[in-house]
Design an enzyme around this catalytic site. Structure first.
Site, PDB file in Angstrom:
ATOM      1  N   GLU A 292       0.790  -1.230   0.000  1.00 47.23           N
ATOM      2  CA  GLU A 292       0.000   0.000   0.000  1.00 47.23           C
ATOM      3  C   GLU A 292       0.826   1.285   0.000  1.00 47.23           C
ATOM      4  OE1 GLU A 292      -3.056  -0.018   2.978  1.00 47.23           O
ATOM      5  OE2 GLU A 292      -3.995  -1.813   2.175  1.00 47.23           O
TER       6      GLU A 292
ATOM      7  N   GLU B 245      -5.047  -8.701   0.916  1.00 47.55           N
ATOM      8  CA  GLU B 245      -5.662  -8.391   2.220  1.00 47.55           C
ATOM      9  C   GLU B 245      -7.161  -8.221   2.033  1.00 47.55           C
ATOM     10  OE1 GLU B 245      -4.174  -4.989   4.433  1.00 47.55           O
ATOM     11  OE2 GLU B 245      -2.097  -5.607   4.077  1.00 47.55           O
TER      12      GLU B 245
HETATM   13  C1  FCB Z   1      -4.260  -2.034   5.574  1.00 43.64           C
HETATM   14  C2  FCB Z   1      -2.832  -2.268   6.031  1.00 43.64           C
HETATM   15  C3  FCB Z   1      -2.716  -3.301   7.125  1.00 43.64           C
HETATM   16  C4  FCB Z   1      -3.842  -3.181   8.139  1.00 43.64           C
HETATM   17  C5  FCB Z   1      -5.176  -3.149   7.447  1.00 43.64           C
HETATM   18  C6  FCB Z   1      -6.350  -3.073   8.386  1.00 43.64           C
HETATM   19  O1  FCB Z   1      -4.364  -0.758   5.028  1.00 43.64           O
HETATM   20  O2  FCB Z   1      -2.048  -2.701   4.947  1.00 43.64           O
HETATM   21  O3  FCB Z   1      -1.462  -3.175   7.711  1.00 43.64           O
HETATM   22  O4  FCB Z   1      -3.624  -2.099   8.932  1.00 43.64           O
HETATM   23  O5  FCB Z   1      -5.223  -2.055   6.572  1.00 43.64           O
END
Ligand code: FCB
Length: 444
Positions: free
Chosen positions: A166, A359
């Site tokens: 990110e 994620e």
């Molecule tokens: C994302 C991050 C991760 C975590 C999630 C909830 O943006 O990559 O580290 O904090 O959110």
């Protein structure tokens, strides 16, 4: 080792549809959020930021976090019992810079291999060494050197790599708005931070290839941007936001170009850097949580999702109504994941390599976390619909294995499939852990 476990594993009535053979199932974490043992490494920008009062909501630090540095065998056992194919963790650059730091990842990778869980390291998940600064181009070169050292040490057992996590949030929250480390409030003057991270990504791909790696991706965060209305000012603002969150980080990597008007704002020889940034990838990682509704500026600062968005931004983020929300206040909209993937397929066509969801998850309190089960259930079905619509998706990683240090929110947000008692550090699998284990067994 596991003292107790949530008792229910209730899923929705219908089984999750079958995903293709070879689909990669995993869970994710990051170094700063779980490792602790900060005394065994040089400081990162997150250590210095956390030490300044007022930045972390509950006043906590990541000095111990989940103490994963010492308890990793227990955590690997949790992964093995969950039945995931793969574990996405991150490597702390400041730890690698410190004596004995790489030995830790050596041990972790060995433990994972013994447990039959494939290691998938991310090489940068926001914990920049405190001595470095993404405003400097040189940081990209330093990153490539560090990546080469890591690949040389772990490349005999690791074949799947993620360069950056990110860069959008690290730029926006860390350097434009100041809610994350290093706490700068540069607004649009933060754009070099985006460019230098993208350059670091491209240089890292080259370093990994030179070390023989053949399975390389990035983890970019993306989500659909929904305009607040069809009025021209709202459409324009939403388009601007979409460029910032989605296209600024995907277009250079996938197309070798910046969205219109952005390249001129970037430092250095942008055209030649873009050739590096667009080094072909084996797969493209997407972190997805929720869509964002965006409209024209409203002439005042806006508090949203723990952030203060200054009035001078050319957009304003709005509440999405009519959907459940997580404890973080994020709307739960599984169908937006299908929408996002279809948009990517249409936007990038054959320039988009196979996608992996790196994620996806939600914050809820409690061990009997039926809301998390329902969130994951809904998102897996939405993902399957994207597959049916012809999007080439090869894997799915839940954020997160463990409750952990959720950045500026401290320990107040619990994203784990496994509960962590931050006093005793005891791990307790939640209902969602049992549910996911059953889903994975059913998938075979
Ligand atoms: C994302 C991050 C991760 C975590 C999630 C909830 O943006 O990559 O580290 O904090 O959110």
């Amino acid at each position: 080792m596991i003292a107790r476990m949530a008792t229910t594993t209730r899923a929705t009535n219908n089984p999750i549809p079958r995903f293709p053979d070879g689909f990669l199932w995993g869970v994710s974490t990051s170094a700063h959020q779980i490792e602790g043992a900060v005394d065994k490494r040089e400081p990162s920008v997150w250590d210095t930021f956390t030490a300044e009062p007022g930045h972390i909501k509950d006043g906590s630090t990541a000095a111990v976090a989940c103490d994963h540095y010492h308890r990793y065998p227990e955590d690997v056992a949790l992964l093995r019992d969950l039945g995931v194919d793969a574990y996405r963790f991150s490597i702390s650059w400041p730890r690698v810079n410190s004596p004995g730091g790489l030995d830790f990842y050596d041990r972790l990778v060995d433990e994972l291999c013994t447990a039959g869980v494939r290691p998938v390291p991310t090489l940068f998940h926001w914990d920049l060494p405190a001595s470095l600064d993404w405003m400097n181009r040189d940081t990209a070169e330093r990153f490539a050197e560090y990546v080469a050292v890591v690949a040389d040490r772990l490349g005999d057992r690791v074949d799947k790599w993620i360069t950056l996590n990110e860069p959008a949030e690290h730029t926006l929250f860390g350097h434009a708005l100041g809610a994350h480390a290093p706490g700068r409030q540069l607004l649009f003057d933060a754009l070099p931070v985006a460019h230098h991270q993208l350059l670091a990504h491209g240089l890292a791909v080259r370093a990994l290839r030179a070390a023989g790696a053949t399975d390389i991706g990035i983890a970019n965060s993306h989500g659909p941007t929904w305009p607040a209305s069809q009025e021209p000012e709202d459409l324009e603002a939403a388009d601007f936001y979409d460029v910032l969150l989605n296209r600024l980080f995907a277009d250079p990597v996938l197309l070798g170009q910046y969205p219109e008007g952005i390249g001129d704002l970037m430092p250095g020889d942008v055209e030649s850097d873009l050739k590096v940034i667009a080094e072909p990838l084996d797969w493209y990682g997407i972190n997805y949580y929720a869509p964002t509704k965006v409209g024209a500026p409203q002439g005042a600062d806006i508090e949203f999702g723990g952030l203060t968005m200054p009035a001078e931004l050319p957009f304003s983020v709005r509440e999405i109504e009519g959907h459940p929300v997580t404890d973080f206040g994020w709307p739960v909209v599984p169908e937006a994941l299908t929408e996002l993937l279809e948009t990517f397929r249409d936007r990038y066509g054959d320039r988009l390599p196979p996608v992996v969801i790196t994620e996806n998850g939600c914050s809820y309190e409690g061990l009997e976390d039926q809301e998390r089960i329902s969130y994951l259930d809904g998102h897996l079905r939405a993902l399957h619909r994207a597959l049916e619509a012809g999007v080439d998706v090869r894997g799915y990683f839940v954020w997160s294995l463990l409750d952990n240090f959720e950045w500026a929110e401290g320990y107040a947000r619990r994203f784990g499939l496994v509960h962590v008692d931050f006093e005793t550090l005891e791990r307790t699998p939640k209902a969602s852990y049992g549910w996911l284990r059953d889903v994975l067994r059913a998938q075979g």
